[in-house]
Design an enzyme around this catalytic site. Structure first.
Site, PDB file in Angstrom:
ATOM      1  N   GLN A 279     115.273  58.995 -47.708  1.00 44.48           N
ATOM      2  CA  GLN A 279     115.659  58.672 -46.346  1.00 44.48           C
ATOM      3  C   GLN A 279     114.525  57.909 -45.672  1.00 44.48           C
ATOM      4  OE1 GLN A 279     116.238  62.534 -44.531  1.00 44.48           O
ATOM      5  NE2 GLN A 279     114.331  63.286 -45.402  1.00 44.48           N
ATOM      6  N   HIS A 311     113.537  76.428 -33.134  1.00 47.44           N
ATOM      7  CA  HIS A 311     113.110  77.137 -34.336  1.00 47.44           C
ATOM      8  C   HIS A 311     112.937  78.635 -34.101  1.00 47.44           C
ATOM      9  CE1 HIS A 311     112.122  72.963 -35.629  1.00 47.44           C
ATOM     10  NE2 HIS A 311     112.602  73.422 -36.758  1.00 47.44           N
ATOM     11  N   ASP A 406     118.445  75.502 -42.348  1.00 51.51           N
ATOM     12  CA  ASP A 406     117.950  74.582 -41.315  1.00 51.51           C
ATOM     13  C   ASP A 406     118.364  73.171 -41.732  1.00 51.51           C
ATOM     14  OD1 ASP A 406     116.645  73.410 -39.206  1.00 51.51           O
ATOM     15  OD2 ASP A 406     114.648  73.595 -40.087  1.00 51.51           O
TER      16      ASP A 406
END
Length: 552
Positions: A279, A311, A406
């Protein structure tokens, strides 16, 4: 006796009184000329498919939802190819000049399509949402124009090859389509394995346009130059020189353009911009008191103003509900979830699985990002695996007290399998007795249907769930690629949604004996759970690998 439907020999008219095409005056033998035409078909087909794939890839990168973008681009392009084929009938009597003009236009439009789309997006900052018409309509316009020009190629090439050596229509079509399909195969393989990794989308499209212009110009001005008038030759030569000059100049300046576009998109504080092989990673700020922002493939993944609230809400409720000696983090290559996990003294081992080792390396080495994650990725308790979460869960036989997903929002095609019933079944298998799974499920207020589909999918995998949300206190991004971080609806995100799950119904709480959270309290967490429950969308089916529900 000749059968009534037998094919006429090559060069002989099929019906009495029917004249075959006028023989072309070639500078080479007919066999060589026929081979060169088929070679031109091969090259043009390869270039045409590269243009198609480049539009799909760029639209998916900038807009998201690759299934929708591929459907729009390919359906519009195929429709336009039919219109282009019909329109090319008017050029058959000037096939050589028509083909040369079509290829010059196709090279210019196709070669410049990526840079034009990216420029509009970068400087307008207006792509997300159905109401933002400009760049979306530009994507359709490029698909339509490229399709029209590609569709005009085959009728003109059919006329040219018949002028070299007249043969039955079936044989000529077979030869042309064989070369066309093989060229499409080569172009389809060259785009992901050569052009994209070696040159990137912008330079790759420009180089393809140059090859396209050179092939079309060589065929028209070289092989069929005697079929052109003097004026036609000069016009076609000038057009090809102009197209090649424009594409060459754009190629030479593409790095400067990318830097300027990046400044327009991310602002003037870009510190790191790299493509890892998985990416594109961009870091902005992090120095001189500016908050650090992390963009992955143009989408805002970490906002330094509010990442701690996110978080803490993701990690602490899951670790407060029971044993947490062994923790698995799926995603989280930035190290921020691991930072929160390591605040709990009972943690003995953290396995972090992220598909991008380049991002993990950056999170370890970049001074600002490593400081933000508390140097969590250098802690001896943290073990990093560079792998896709789905494959890793499928292969592992370890069990964990807590599994933390996550992962990106479930709205993009690439992430839907990480929110599938099959994925949560694998996560359930990885849970130790009494273990908990927590999932980032996207914004609740902006996309309630997607959020509750995640919850329904987790329940379908055999887990009991407690959904909750926390408010996003940072202002929504206003311009550039930061807007791509918003949900696909285009609405601003004012909360994050999470789902806590276990084999038995988990308790949503914060352990008072663990390190305190700076942004959470037990009372606020319970209130947030009640607020999330009020948005419930009942009766939603689970999402599976073969029937993803998040793109509905």
């Amino acid at each position: 006796m000749i059968e009534p439907h037998a094919h006429a020999p090559p060069g002989v008219p099929r019906h009495p009184g029917e004249a075959g095409p006028e023989q072309a005056r070639l500078p080479v033998r007919p066999g060589t000329g026929r081979f060169l035409v088929l070679l031109g078909v091969f090259v043009c087909a390869a270039c045409g498919l590269v243009y198609e794939l480049e539009l799909v890839a760029l639209a998916s990168y900038l807009i998201g939802d690759s299934v929708t973008q591929a459907s729009v681009v390919l359906s519009v392009m195929v429709f336009a190819m039919g219109i282009g084929s019909l329109a090319a009938k008017r050029l058959r009597h000037r096939a050589a000049a028509g083909f040369g003009a079509v290829e010059a236009a196709l090279a210019l439009v196709g070669g410049c399509s990526a840079i034009a789309l990216y420029a509009v997006f970068a400087w307008s900052g207006d792509w997300v949402g159905l109401g933002s018409g400009g760049p979306r309509w530009l994507l359709v316009a490029f698909s339509l124009a490229i399709g029209l020009l590609i569709g005009a190629e085959i009728p003109l090439l059919m006329e040219l090859i018949q002028r070299i050596r007249c043969q039955d229509a079936g044989g000529a079509v077979a030869d042309l389509f064989a070369a066309d399909y093989v060229g499409a195969l080569v172009g389809g393989l060259a785009f992901p394995f050569l052009l994209l990794p070696q040159f990137g989308q912008l330079t790759g499209a420009l180089l393809t346009g140059m090859v396209n212009a050179a092939a079309g110009g060589a065929l028209a001005l070289g092989l069929f130059r005697r079929d052109l008038t003097r004026r036609g030759r000069w016009l076609l030569l000038i057009a090809n020189v102009v197209v090649l000059s424009v594409l060459a100049a754009a190629t030479a300046l593409v790095d400067d353009f990318e830097r300027a576009a990046r400044q327009a998109v991310y602002g003037g504080h870009v510190r790191v911009a790299l493509r890892t092989g998985v990416q594109e990673v961009v870091l902005t700020g992090g120095t001189d008191g500016r908050p650090l922002d992390l963009f992955l493939d143009g989408r805002l993944r970490v906002n330094g103003d509010d990442e701690r609230a996110y978080h803490e809400a993701l990690v602490h409720p899951a670790l407060s509900g029971g044993p947490h000696a062994r923790v698995l983090v799926l995603g989280g290559g930035d190290g921020l979830a691991a930072r929160e996990v390591l605040r709990h003294p009972g943690v003995r081992r953290v396995d972090l699985v992220d598909p991008d080792p380049g991002l993990v390396r950056l999170a370890r080495r970049d001074p600002a990002l490593s400081a933000l994650n508390g140097h969590a990725l250098t802690d001896r308790r943290v073990h990093v695996a560079a792998a896709g979460p789905f494959r890793w869960l499928r292969d592992t036989r370890r069990t964990y007290d807590v599994v933390i997903a996550d992962l990106p929002d479930p709205g993009s095609t690439s992430s839907t399998k990480l929110y599938s019933q099959e994925f949560y079944g694998l996560a359930r298998r990885a849970l130790a007795p009494g273990g908990r799974l927590v999932v980032h499920a996207g914004p609740v207020t902006a996309r309630p249907r997607a959020f509750w589909t995640v919850e329904a999918t987790i329940r379908a995998a055999g887990l009991s769930t407690v959904p909750y949300r926390v408010a996003d206190l940072a202002p929504a991004p206003a311009t550039g690629l930061a807007r791509a971080a918003l949900p696909l609806s285009g609405a601003a995100c004012d909360d994050w949604g999470f789902v806590l799950a276990a084999r038995a119904r988990p308790v949503l709480t914060l352990d008072p004996h663990e390190p305190p959270s700076g942004t959470l309290s037990r009372a606020a967490l319970r209130a947030d759970a009640r607020a999330a429950a009020r948005t419930r969308v009942p009766g939603l089916p689970p999402s599976t690998l073969v029937h993803p529900r998040y793109l509905d």
